[in-house]
Write a protein that holds these residues in place. Structure first.
Motif, PDB file in Angstrom:
ATOM      1  N   TRP A 245      16.751  30.416 -16.556  1.00 16.61           N
ATOM      2  CA  TRP A 245      16.234  30.716 -15.222  1.00 16.61           C
ATOM      3  C   TRP A 245      17.419  30.983 -14.295  1.00 16.61           C
ATOM      4  O   TRP A 245      17.562  32.056 -13.753  1.00 16.61           O
ATOM      5  CB  TRP A 245      15.360  29.546 -14.743  1.00 16.61           C
ATOM      6  N   ILE A 246      18.275  29.999 -14.154  1.00 18.41           N
ATOM      7  CA  ILE A 246      19.485  30.215 -13.369  1.00 18.41           C
ATOM      8  C   ILE A 246      20.629  29.913 -14.318  1.00 18.41           C
ATOM      9  O   ILE A 246      21.067  28.776 -14.467  1.00 18.41           O
ATOM     10  CB  ILE A 246      19.509  29.296 -12.149  1.00 18.41           C
TER      11      ILE A 246
ATOM     12  N   SER B 270      23.829  30.446 -14.624  1.00 18.48           N
ATOM     13  CA  SER B 270      25.151  29.909 -14.322  1.00 18.48           C
ATOM     14  C   SER B 270      25.088  28.401 -14.055  1.00 18.48           C
ATOM     15  O   SER B 270      26.107  27.731 -14.074  1.00 18.48           O
ATOM     16  CB  SER B 270      25.746  30.631 -13.119  1.00 18.48           C
ATOM     17  N   TRP B 271      23.917  27.864 -13.820  1.00 19.10           N
ATOM     18  CA  TRP B 271      23.782  26.423 -13.620  1.00 19.10           C
ATOM     19  C   TRP B 271      23.128  25.749 -14.817  1.00 19.10           C
ATOM     20  O   TRP B 271      22.786  24.575 -14.737  1.00 19.10           O
ATOM     21  CB  TRP B 271      22.972  26.142 -12.358  1.00 19.10           C
TER      22      TRP B 271
ATOM     23  N   ILE C  35      20.205  26.116 -15.903  1.00 20.52           N
ATOM     24  CA  ILE C  35      18.829  25.727 -15.585  1.00 20.52           C
ATOM     25  C   ILE C  35      17.890  26.641 -16.348  1.00 20.52           C
ATOM     26  O   ILE C  35      18.075  27.854 -16.344  1.00 20.52           O
ATOM     27  CB  ILE C  35      18.567  25.831 -14.073  1.00 20.52           C
TER      28      ILE C  35
ATOM     29  N   PHE D 197      15.274  20.194 -13.326  1.00 18.48           N
ATOM     30  CA  PHE D 197      15.261  20.983 -12.096  1.00 18.48           C
ATOM     31  C   PHE D 197      13.881  21.587 -11.857  1.00 18.48           C
ATOM     32  O   PHE D 197      13.349  21.532 -10.746  1.00 18.48           O
ATOM     33  CB  PHE D 197      16.320  22.081 -12.194  1.00 18.48           C
TER      34      PHE D 197
ATOM     35  N   TYR E 292      11.537  19.038 -10.691  1.00 14.86           N
ATOM     36  CA  TYR E 292      11.746  18.732  -9.275  1.00 14.86           C
ATOM     37  C   TYR E 292      11.099  19.794  -8.385  1.00 14.86           C
ATOM     38  O   TYR E 292      10.465  19.474  -7.384  1.00 14.86           O
ATOM     39  CB  TYR E 292      13.250  18.646  -9.003  1.00 14.86           C
ATOM     40  N   VAL E 293      11.266  21.038  -8.785  1.00 13.98           N
ATOM     41  CA  VAL E 293      10.688  22.116  -7.979  1.00 13.98           C
ATOM     42  C   VAL E 293       9.170  21.968  -7.907  1.00 13.98           C
ATOM     43  O   VAL E 293       8.576  22.020  -6.831  1.00 13.98           O
ATOM     44  CB  VAL E 293      11.086  23.485  -8.548  1.00 13.98           C
TER      45      VAL E 293
ATOM     46  N   MET F  89      19.501  13.131 -10.082  1.00 14.13           N
ATOM     47  CA  MET F  89      19.581  14.343 -10.895  1.00 14.13           C
ATOM     48  C   MET F  89      21.009  14.895 -10.892  1.00 14.13           C
ATOM     49  O   MET F  89      21.552  15.255 -11.943  1.00 14.13           O
ATOM     50  CB  MET F  89      18.607  15.367 -10.325  1.00 14.13           C
ATOM     51  N   LEU F  90      21.634  14.924  -9.701  1.00 10.94           N
ATOM     52  CA  LEU F  90      23.015  15.402  -9.614  1.00 10.94           C
ATOM     53  C   LEU F  90      23.940  14.517 -10.434  1.00 10.94           C
ATOM     54  O   LEU F  90      24.831  14.990 -11.134  1.00 10.94           O
ATOM     55  CB  LEU F  90      23.470  15.426  -8.162  1.00 10.94           C
TER      56      LEU F  90
ATOM     57  N   TYR G 223      23.434  15.220 -14.069  1.00 12.85           N
ATOM     58  CA  TYR G 223      23.905  16.579 -14.367  1.00 12.85           C
ATOM     59  C   TYR G 223      25.419  16.575 -14.505  1.00 12.85           C
ATOM     60  O   TYR G 223      25.981  17.161 -15.431  1.00 12.85           O
ATOM     61  CB  TYR G 223      23.478  17.497 -13.229  1.00 12.85           C
ATOM     62  N   PHE G 224      26.060  15.883 -13.600  1.00 16.23           N
ATOM     63  CA  PHE G 224      27.521  15.824 -13.627  1.00 16.23           C
ATOM     64  C   PHE G 224      28.000  15.025 -14.837  1.00 16.23           C
ATOM     65  O   PHE G 224      28.903  15.446 -15.561  1.00 16.23           O
ATOM     66  CB  PHE G 224      28.020  15.184 -12.334  1.00 16.23           C
TER      67      PHE G 224
ATOM     68  N   ARG H 155      26.775  19.264 -17.193  1.00 16.11           N
ATOM     69  CA  ARG H 155      25.891  20.361 -16.821  1.00 16.11           C
ATOM     70  C   ARG H 155      24.681  20.501 -17.714  1.00 16.11           C
ATOM     71  O   ARG H 155      24.455  21.537 -18.330  1.00 16.11           O
ATOM     72  CB  ARG H 155      26.665  21.674 -16.776  1.00 16.11           C
TER      73      ARG H 155
ATOM     74  N   PHE I 224      20.448  20.034 -17.766  1.00 15.12           N
ATOM     75  CA  PHE I 224      19.236  19.759 -17.000  1.00 15.12           C
ATOM     76  C   PHE I 224      18.040  19.514 -17.910  1.00 15.12           C
ATOM     77  O   PHE I 224      17.016  19.024 -17.454  1.00 15.12           O
ATOM     78  CB  PHE I 224      18.900  20.917 -16.066  1.00 15.12           C
TER      79      PHE I 224
ATOM     80  N   PRO J 246      12.161  23.094  -2.202  1.00 17.03           N
ATOM     81  CA  PRO J 246      11.967  24.158  -3.178  1.00 17.03           C
ATOM     82  C   PRO J 246      10.525  24.643  -3.111  1.00 17.03           C
ATOM     83  O   PRO J 246       9.667  23.883  -2.681  1.00 17.03           O
ATOM     84  CB  PRO J 246      12.248  23.469  -4.508  1.00 17.03           C
TER      85      PRO J 246
ATOM     86  N   TYR K 140      25.863  19.212  -4.435  1.00 16.15           N
ATOM     87  CA  TYR K 140      26.580  19.077  -5.702  1.00 16.15           C
ATOM     88  C   TYR K 140      28.093  19.084  -5.466  1.00 16.15           C
ATOM     89  O   TYR K 140      28.823  18.313  -6.093  1.00 16.15           O
ATOM     90  CB  TYR K 140      26.175  20.190  -6.665  1.00 16.15           C
TER      91      TYR K 140
ATOM     92  N   PHE L 110      28.950  15.772  -4.394  1.00 12.18           N
ATOM     93  CA  PHE L 110      28.925  14.817  -5.501  1.00 12.18           C
ATOM     94  C   PHE L 110      30.205  14.895  -6.319  1.00 12.18           C
ATOM     95  O   PHE L 110      30.777  13.865  -6.687  1.00 12.18           O
ATOM     96  CB  PHE L 110      27.708  15.073  -6.384  1.00 12.18           C
TER      97      PHE L 110
ATOM     98  N   GLY M 190      19.691  32.966  -9.093  1.00 17.16           N
ATOM     99  CA  GLY M 190      20.737  33.258 -10.060  1.00 17.16           C
ATOM    100  C   GLY M 190      21.637  34.404  -9.643  1.00 17.16           C
ATOM    101  O   GLY M 190      22.861  34.269  -9.605  1.00 17.16           O
TER     102      GLY M 190
ATOM    103  N   ASP N 142      25.512  33.928  -8.598  1.00 20.39           N
ATOM    104  CA  ASP N 142      26.547  34.571  -9.412  1.00 20.39           C
ATOM    105  C   ASP N 142      27.446  35.431  -8.547  1.00 20.39           C
ATOM    106  O   ASP N 142      28.672  35.414  -8.680  1.00 20.39           O
ATOM    107  CB  ASP N 142      25.899  35.429 -10.507  1.00 20.39           C
TER     108      ASP N 142
END
Lengths: 517, 538
Positions: free
Chosen positions: A74-75, A77-78, A80, A139, A142-143, A186-187, A190-191, A195, A197, B436, B449, B452, B523, B527
């Motif tokens: 979905w995302i 680069s994260w 997710i 994630f 959560y949404v 969650m953060l 994740y950390f 990374r 989720f 969200p 983040y 964090f 995304g 990016d």
């Protein structure tokens, strides 16, 4: 059909319906009612198809249809993913969501103003609920969790009772506090996980001892508070009586029937697997909170004079069994996880059973409120003679809530109380005595509302003017049949979830036994 | 030095125009030309309100296209030379190009909004659009300045038209009062900032932002290091006052509520967003310069600076949210909300400084990568903020037009009478809360983040994170107050016959849709933001 498409369709069909509803003319009230009921009906059938359609294998005990859940990035680069799936833990709740949504859509005939907005928001709410139970990415979870808030705020705030604005904001705020805490947890995870989720991936890392016991404890507390607000556990339950009382009947049904279950589900799906050590350390607190909720909720219910408020407090009491059953985790020597498994299964069953019985109770309150426009317990009486069919159905449902053997409320409570005995006999005795209090307030209520010589309150003539309709009878009968069926044949739920619960509890036990002690 | 003859000057100019201006600063040139054209048009033509609007819009669109053709500098495919121009006064790289694009996009939105909601006579229109474009030009300069003096010029170029815009409603006393307040505060802040700049340049011998770090470090290693570095801290603080004024950070926020309430909602929307985008891009550049090349004693400054910004951020967020709670006027409420949002954005910069401190470098984290992440978060936040804040102010303008009121009491039932406006308002407001699946959530998420990660270096950042999180909850109270009035209140008698123009609906949806899309599919934007960060942090 590709499972990802099927599950996405299931989640977003109501959204699609909401978009279509935009095009309806505002005057076409009946068309909108039927359309919404039809959409939720299809959703219910689709959830049944998941369960009975042959795609679910109850013996497997893992996420289905594929182990990791079906997903697309979905995302990216994260890291997710849009990841969906179900197992024995979520499937019963998904089906329950479909069931309750369908019935409350039918109960929504009683909504009197701004129909279009109501049905649009109602359908969006259904999307949010299904998404929460089917999401396997933290994630995404959560949404969906937050997506539910918006429609709920407006549904209570616009269509609710006299104190609706207060109740709506209170509900919103409580849940948002919980969500923010969940976000921090969650953060953290994740950390700490590098990374990740995916709930499955996080659970595996937790089981492998990747998170330090400090991280697990902090994260567990944060997550537990977030979910406990939803359950709701005493002392963070105070939003519930207000929200339930002010919400319109169908929304109360959804609140009690589905939304409260998200708390229990979240604890089992996220808080426990992701922080096994934190959960283990906190188990006594969980049990204590559960017992306090049972007793406090029951006493509070005894003190109410508002019919709906009484049912709301009974929810606090009944959901206490859920927290209690989940918490009875003792690294026991002789029995392994047997008792704990029984407790968790009981808690899960209690969630389903309460989903049926409390939905029914709120519906029954709504039916009489639509006629006499008050809820004062001391001004009822004699309804058994005036509305025999309604009163009979209501009596059945209330007995289910009471926990009468043979009806759905009994099984979960007994399983939980028995498993508590192994944990701490004293707490088991206290929890069991809650049953007596429950019987007390429910029987007393039935006496005041349905029995007695005659109806004493206002709007007496309305009872005769508005007979119990076939639509209402349908909802009542369906709920009563479900209550009886679950009470007589509880295996229908246990069979679905046994393998999953066993597997996940064993994993947790192992994680704690190797790392903790 | 050889004598300059006229033809050489011309030749150099044309060469410059060909090689430097056109490929790099085309948008600024276009904006300048547009301003001149608008002024000329007002002399030559009658009925100029429409014409000037069209001219301004076309000018900005052409400028935006100019940015579009430069965007390939972001990321790896570098076609033109990124670097410093005009003797290092302006910088042109993969960060400034998109930021200027953001500013132009924002100016287009603000312009379309004022074009469709403001009613003014012919002469007023010329003045208004000229001032708007002039301020935009200042913001563009500010965003890409690499020299403190140039930054100061940018500040002033952006602010002075702003003072006039606030006081634009000449017949309204509140408007003039607001303008005067804004002007006085602005003048004082500029003075303080200029003093700081002169002090810093005197100490370090440079005005260049990119060389700031190495010059400050050089002072630290000298014999008089201790005194001098105190002076450096002092001068940095003074410069920060200017930034804080522009960003309306506590305790330099006092002008914002008055100015925003006095100005028309369109102008308030313009002032609340544009300054933030440009100022933050300069602040990021300065923070990177200060934290990047400092060594030895001077490097010890970085962590306290970061923590200091964290404190300011917490104060802004908390104060903004608490003060907003008591507001009855929607514009004033939104003004306090902008103070809070500046605080959230500043948290990203604070995290960046903490992560780039020597403590961060020795902790084993990948400093470059986490820095990029902080910038990515800030850029994304700013981008969403462009839409959600101008949307909120724009819808306030529509409330004023239709209901004749900007008070919570007076706009009751607005959302019921105009469902599309109402739905767009829901999107903007919940995005401002940070729920969200709206863009504002993702912005906050990425900033949190960063915090964090920074909390691994300094535990204090965890406090900042928690304060930020709790404030999200507080903020719900007053944001929902708007929605409560607009949806839960009963519309006034006779208001149900009102109809919204389709152009209004279109514009509202045009603003709300990106918020939704940025929330559901962040995304691509994240990016891109991280590409921008990468060209800033190599």
């Amino acid at each position: 059909m590709d499972p990802l498409c099927y599950l996405s369709l299931l989640i977003f069909l109501p959204t699609l319906g909401a978009i279509i509803l935009f095009g309806f003319p505002s005057k076409a009230v009946d068309a909108m009612r039927v359309f919404t009921a039809a959409i939720t009906g299809v959703v219910f059938l689709m959830t049944l198809q998941l369960w009975l359609g042959g795609s679910f294998n109850p013996v497997l005990g893992t996420i289905q249809p594929v182990q990791e859940g079906v997903s697309v990035p979905w995302i990216a680069s994260w890291n997710i993913h849009y990841r969906l799936g179900y197992d024995g833990l979520s499937l019963p709740l998904v089906v329950l969501t479909g069931f309750v949504s369908f019935l409350s859509a039918i109960a929504s005939w009683s909504i009197q103003k701004l129909h279009k907005g109501y049905f649009i928001l109602f359908l969006l709410l259904v999307t949010g609920m299904l998404g929460v139970f089917l999401a396997l990415d933290f994630f995404l979870f959560y949404v969906f969790w937050e997506v539910m808030l918006l429609p709920m705020y407006f549904l209570i705030g616009v269509w609710g009772g006299p104190r609706r604005e207060y109740a709506a904001i209170k509900f919103f705020l409580y849940t948002l506090v919980g969500s923010v805490l969940m976000l921090v947890a969650m953060l953290m995870l994740y950390f700490a996980s590098g990374r990740e989720f995916s709930l499955i991936g996080l659970a595996q890392q937790a089981a492998a001892g990747k998170f330090s016991s400090f991280e697990q404890t902090v994260a567990f507390i944060l997550l537990f508070i977030g979910f406990a607000i939803k359950v709701p556990c005493v002392p963070v339950h105070t939003w519930l009586p207000d929200a339930h009382v002010e919400a319109p009947t169908p929304i109360s049904m959804i609140l009690a029937g589905v939304l409260l279950k998200m708390g229990g589900y979240g604890i089992l799906r996220i808080a426990f697997p992701l922080c096994p050590l934190g959960a283990y350390y906190s188990s006594y607190a969980l049990v204590a909170i559960g017992v306090v909720s049972i007793i406090y909720g029951a006493f509070a219910a005894l003190a109410q004079t508002d019919f709906k408020r009484l049912v709301a407090y009974s929810s606090v009491s009944h959901m206490g069994y859920v927290t209690l059953g989940i918490g009875v985790w003792k690294l026991s020597e002789a029995h392994g996880i047997d008792f704990w498994l029984q407790g968790v299964s009981g808690a899960m069953f209690q969630m389903i059973a309460h989903g049926v019985s409390s939905t029914g109770m709120f519906f029954m309150v709504g039916v009489i409120y639509d006629r006499v426009h008050h809820r004062d317990l001391n001004q009822f009486g004699g309804l058994m003679g005036r509305m025999p069919l309604y009163s009979g159905l209501a009596a059945g449902i209330f007995f289910a809530g009471l926990g009468l053997p043979g009806l759905c409320g009994f099984i979960g409570e007994v399983a939980v109380v028995i498993s508590t005995w192994n944990y701490d006999p004293l707490l088991a005795i206290i929890a069991a005595s809650g049953v007596v209090l429950t019987a007390g307030y429910i029987l007393w209520t039935m006496q005041r509302v349905y029995l007695g010589a005659s109806y004493k309150g206002p709007h007496s003539e309305e009872i005769d003017h508005m007979p119990f309709t076939a639509r209402e009878a349908f909802v009542g009968f369906t709920l009563l049949i479900a209550a009886i069926y679950l009470g007589v044949y509880p295996s229908v739920v246990f069979d679905v979830m046994d393998a999953t619960l066993k597997g996940s509890l064993e994993t947790l036990e192992k994680a704690v036994a190797t790392v903790g002690k | 030095m050889q004598p300059l003859d006229f033809s050489t000057v011309i030749q150099t100019l044309t060469q410059n125009a060909q090689n430097v201006w056109m490929p790099h600063f085309f948008p600024e040139v276009v904006v300048c030309v547009t301003i001149v054209l608008i002024l000329l048009a007002s002399i030559c033509l009658k009925r100029t309100a429409r014409t000037t609007f069209a001219l301004a819009l076309i000018g900005l669109l052409v400028a935006l296209c100019g940015i579009g053709s430069q965007l390939n500098v972001v990321g790896s495919g570098v076609s033109a030379n990124p670097g410093e121009y005009f003797g290092g006064v302006l910088i042109w790289d993969g960060f400034t190009v998109p930021v200027r694009g953001m500013l132009l996009l924002f100016a287009i939105l603000a312009l379309s909004l004022s074009g469709s909601t403001m009613k003014f006579g012919a002469r007023d229109a010329t003045d208004f659009y000229t001032l708007l474009l002039g301020s935009t030009l200042g913001l563009l300069v500010l965003a890409q300045s690499n020299n403190l003096l140039m930054a100061f010029v940018g500040f002033e170029m952006a602010s002075i038209p702003g003072y006039a815009l606030v006081g634009f409603q000449r017949h309204r006393l509140r408007s003039s009062e607001a303008s005067l307040k804004y002007l006085l505060y602005g003048a004082a802040a500029s003075g303080v900032m200029l003093y700081g700049i002169s002090l810093l340049s005197g100490l370090t011998g440079t005005l260049s932002v990119s060389q700031l770090g190495s010059h400050v470090a050089a002072i630290g290693s000298q014999a008089t290091g201790a005194t001098a570095s105190h002076a450096v801290i002092f001068s940095l603080l003074l410069i920060f006052v200017g930034f804080a004024f522009k960003l309306s950070l506590v305790p330099f926020h006092f002008w914002a509520p008055d100015a925003f309430e006095g100005a028309s909602a369109e102008v308030a929307g313009f002032l609340s967003v544009g300054g933030k985008v440009a100022t933050f891009s300069l602040l990021v550049r300065m923070s990177l310069a200060l934290s990047g090349s400092m060594t030895g004693e001077a490097a010890k400054l970085v962590l306290p600076l970061g923590i200091g910004l964290g404190v300011v951020a917490m104060a802004s967020v908390t104060f903004g949210n608490l003060a907003a709670y008591f507001q009855k006027n929607v514009k004033r409420l939104l003004a306090y909300s902008t103070i809070a949002h500046s605080g959230y954005m500043l948290m990203a910069v604070a995290a960046l400084l903490v992560l780039r401190s020597p403590e961060g470098a020795s902790s084993g984290i990948d400093v470059k990568q986490v820095t990029q992440q902080c910038i990515e978060g800030l850029v994304f936040y700013l981008f969403v903020y462009v839409f959600m804040n101008i949307g909120a102010f724009g819808l306030t303008a529509l409330m004023r037009n239709h209901f004749g009121s900007e008070d919570l009491e007076g706009v009751k039932g607005f959302g019921r009478v105009f469902p599309i406006h109402g739905a767009c308002l829901v999107v903007c407001v919940f995005s401002l809360v940070g729920l969200p699946p709206l863009g504002g959530f993702w912005g906050k998420f990425v900033v949190f983040y960063s915090l964090f990660m920074a909390s691994k270096i300094s535990t204090f950042m965890m406090v900042v994170l928690l304060v930020g999180g709790l404030n999200t909850v507080f903020s719900l109270f007053y944001y929902i107050g708007i929605l409560k009035a607009v949806f839960l209140g009963e519309p006034r008698e006779g208001s149900s016959s009102l109809v919204a123009a389709s152009s209004e609906n279109g514009l509202a949806m045009l603003i709300a849709l990106p918020i939704l899309l940025l929330g559901m599919f962040p995304g691509a934007a994240t990016d891109f933001a991280s590409e921008m960060a990468r060209s800033l942090v190599r």
